[in-house]
Design a protein around this motif. Structure first.
Motif, PDB file in Angstrom:
ATOM      1  N   GLN A  92       0.833  -1.202   0.000  1.00 42.22           N
ATOM      2  CA  GLN A  92       0.000   0.000   0.000  1.00 42.22           C
ATOM      3  C   GLN A  92       0.871   1.257   0.000  1.00 42.22           C
ATOM      4  OE1 GLN A  92      -2.820  -0.178   3.266  1.00 42.22           O
ATOM      5  NE2 GLN A  92      -3.289  -2.311   2.844  1.00 42.22           N
ATOM      6  N   PHE A  93       1.959   1.212   0.747  1.00 43.92           N
ATOM      7  CA  PHE A  93       2.888   2.344   0.790  1.00 43.92           C
ATOM      8  C   PHE A  93       3.508   2.579  -0.586  1.00 43.92           C
ATOM      9  CE2 PHE A  93       7.127   4.149   1.807  1.00 43.92           C
ATOM     10  CZ  PHE A  93       6.720   5.275   2.495  1.00 43.92           C
ATOM     11  N   ARG A  95       2.173   1.888  -3.441  1.00 40.55           N
ATOM     12  CA  ARG A  95       1.149   2.479  -4.311  1.00 40.55           C
ATOM     13  C   ARG A  95       1.013   3.975  -4.050  1.00 40.55           C
ATOM     14  NH1 ARG A  95      -1.504  -2.605  -3.543  1.00 40.55           N
ATOM     15  NH2 ARG A  95      -2.723  -1.808  -1.786  1.00 40.55           N
ATOM     16  N   LEU A  96       1.126   4.366  -2.789  1.00 38.07           N
ATOM     17  CA  LEU A  96       1.086   5.794  -2.465  1.00 38.07           C
ATOM     18  C   LEU A  96       2.239   6.532  -3.145  1.00 38.07           C
ATOM     19  CD1 LEU A  96       0.164   8.288  -0.736  1.00 38.07           C
ATOM     20  CD2 LEU A  96       1.786   7.478   0.996  1.00 38.07           C
ATOM     21  N   LEU A  97       3.434   5.972  -3.076  1.00 36.08           N
ATOM     22  CA  LEU A  97       4.587   6.619  -3.701  1.00 36.08           C
ATOM     23  C   LEU A  97       4.429   6.679  -5.219  1.00 36.08           C
ATOM     24  CD1 LEU A  97       7.597   5.192  -1.643  1.00 36.08           C
ATOM     25  CD2 LEU A  97       6.100   7.122  -1.142  1.00 36.08           C
ATOM     26  N   ASP A  98       3.860   5.631  -5.797  1.00 33.85           N
ATOM     27  CA  ASP A  98       3.609   5.641  -7.247  1.00 33.85           C
ATOM     28  C   ASP A  98       2.650   6.768  -7.622  1.00 33.85           C
ATOM     29  OD1 ASP A  98       5.268   3.477  -7.649  1.00 33.85           O
ATOM     30  OD2 ASP A  98       3.637   1.996  -7.594  1.00 33.85           O
ATOM     31  N   PHE A 220      -0.808   8.811   5.405  1.00 30.76           N
ATOM     32  CA  PHE A 220      -0.707   7.356   5.311  1.00 30.76           C
ATOM     33  C   PHE A 220      -0.388   6.754   6.673  1.00 30.76           C
ATOM     34  CE2 PHE A 220       1.574   3.375   4.638  1.00 30.76           C
ATOM     35  CZ  PHE A 220       0.728   2.720   3.758  1.00 30.76           C
ATOM     36  N   GLY A 221       0.401   7.476   7.458  1.00 34.40           N
ATOM     37  CA  GLY A 221       0.743   7.015   8.802  1.00 34.40           C
ATOM     38  C   GLY A 221      -0.253   7.431   9.862  1.00 34.40           C
ATOM     39  N   LEU A 222      -1.459   7.847   9.438  1.00 40.80           N
ATOM     40  CA  LEU A 222      -2.562   8.185  10.353  1.00 40.80           C
ATOM     41  C   LEU A 222      -2.219   9.352  11.278  1.00 40.80           C
ATOM     42  CD1 LEU A 222      -3.676   4.548  11.326  1.00 40.80           C
ATOM     43  CD2 LEU A 222      -4.430   5.953   9.400  1.00 40.80           C
TER      44      LEU A 222
END
Length: 259
Positions: A92-93, A95-98, A220-222
């Motif tokens: 998931q991380f 995908r966020l960077l992408d 992403f890290g809430l």
């Protein structure tokens, strides 16, 4: 395997010793002889007692092996679940960077290192897994961005060295978040005619990318961190100084160059 045989032999020895000890007690009158009558020859009852003792030892060994197997299976199951959770979270991380790269034109490097910065305990099975980012790190990034944006919003125009340090600060913060700005195809500032800066005539885009990256990584890290986006209308004094700095580089009036 060697440990299992030692335990098995210990069980056999324990029950055999108990049987012999009880027979000796009976022989010397400390236990009723009716229960432990010593004969020169083994009778059926004695054989039955020996077999029962061995069977009991085998049962104890089997129970131990069953409990040990169940414990190992439980540990393996927890380890497998931890690996799955870690892998899914890291995907998931990624995908966020992408998404950040596609939308902002930045490029992330050493992604696992960045993940470990933000979630330092997740790769270690003996430590608790968490979806919460390292709060101190996220706040440090946000504070550094606030310092950079504060200079941009200031009513005091920076000099050439102040602008150079500001650009270096932006690049340094990006590197700390493991990404680089998109290098301009032309019109890029080269400090001392040898060090590229990733900055061209428009300083607003890199600054926006910094704010957006801090926000997305923290989210992403809430963690609720949303740095102020600074646009051109917020930075008239800084922009005037920056444009003058850029033009003088083009005119060859500084030690820097434009390529």
């Amino acid at each position: 395997m060697k440990k299992d045989w030692v335990i098995f032999a210990g069980c056999i020895g324990l029950f055999t010793s108990g049987f012999i000890f009880a027979r000796l007690l009976a022989q010397f009158g400390y236990l009723p002889a009716i229960f432990f009558k010593w004969e020169d020859k083994l009778d059926i009852g004695t054989i039955f007692n020996i077999v029962a003792a061995i069977a009991t030892a085998l049962a104890a060994y089997a129970a131990f092996r069953s409990a040990d197997t169940a414990l190992s299976a439980a540990k393996d199951s927890r380890a497998f679940a931890r690996i799955q959770t870690y892998t899914s979270h890291q995907q998931q991380f990624d995908r966020l960077l992408d998404e950040c790269q596609a939308e902002m034109g930045v490029a992330f490097f050493r992604r696992i290192e960045l993940y470990d910065k933000i979630f330092p305990t997740n790769r270690y099975s003996e430590k608790p897994f968490t979806s919460y980012a390292e709060a101190a790190l996220a706040r440090r990034w946000a504070n550094r961005y606030d310092q950079l944006s504060g200079l941009v919003e200031s009513d005091v125009a920076p000099d050439d060295e102040g602008i150079r340090r500001w650009i270096v600060g932006c690049v340094s913060l990006a590197n700390d978040m493991n990404f680089t700005f998109k290098e301009p195809s032309e019109g890029q500032i080269w400090f001392d005619d040898s060090v590229y800066s990733f900055f061209d005539h428009n300083p607003a885009k890199p600054l926006y990318n910094l704010a957006e990256t801090v926000h997305r990584l923290a989210r992403f890290g809430l963690i609720d961190i949303s740095p102020k986006r600074v646009f051109k209308r917020h930075q008239p004094v800084f922009l005037a100084a920056y444009n003058d700095f850029y033009q003088r580089i083009k005119d060859g009036l500084t030690r820097h160059s434009i390529r």
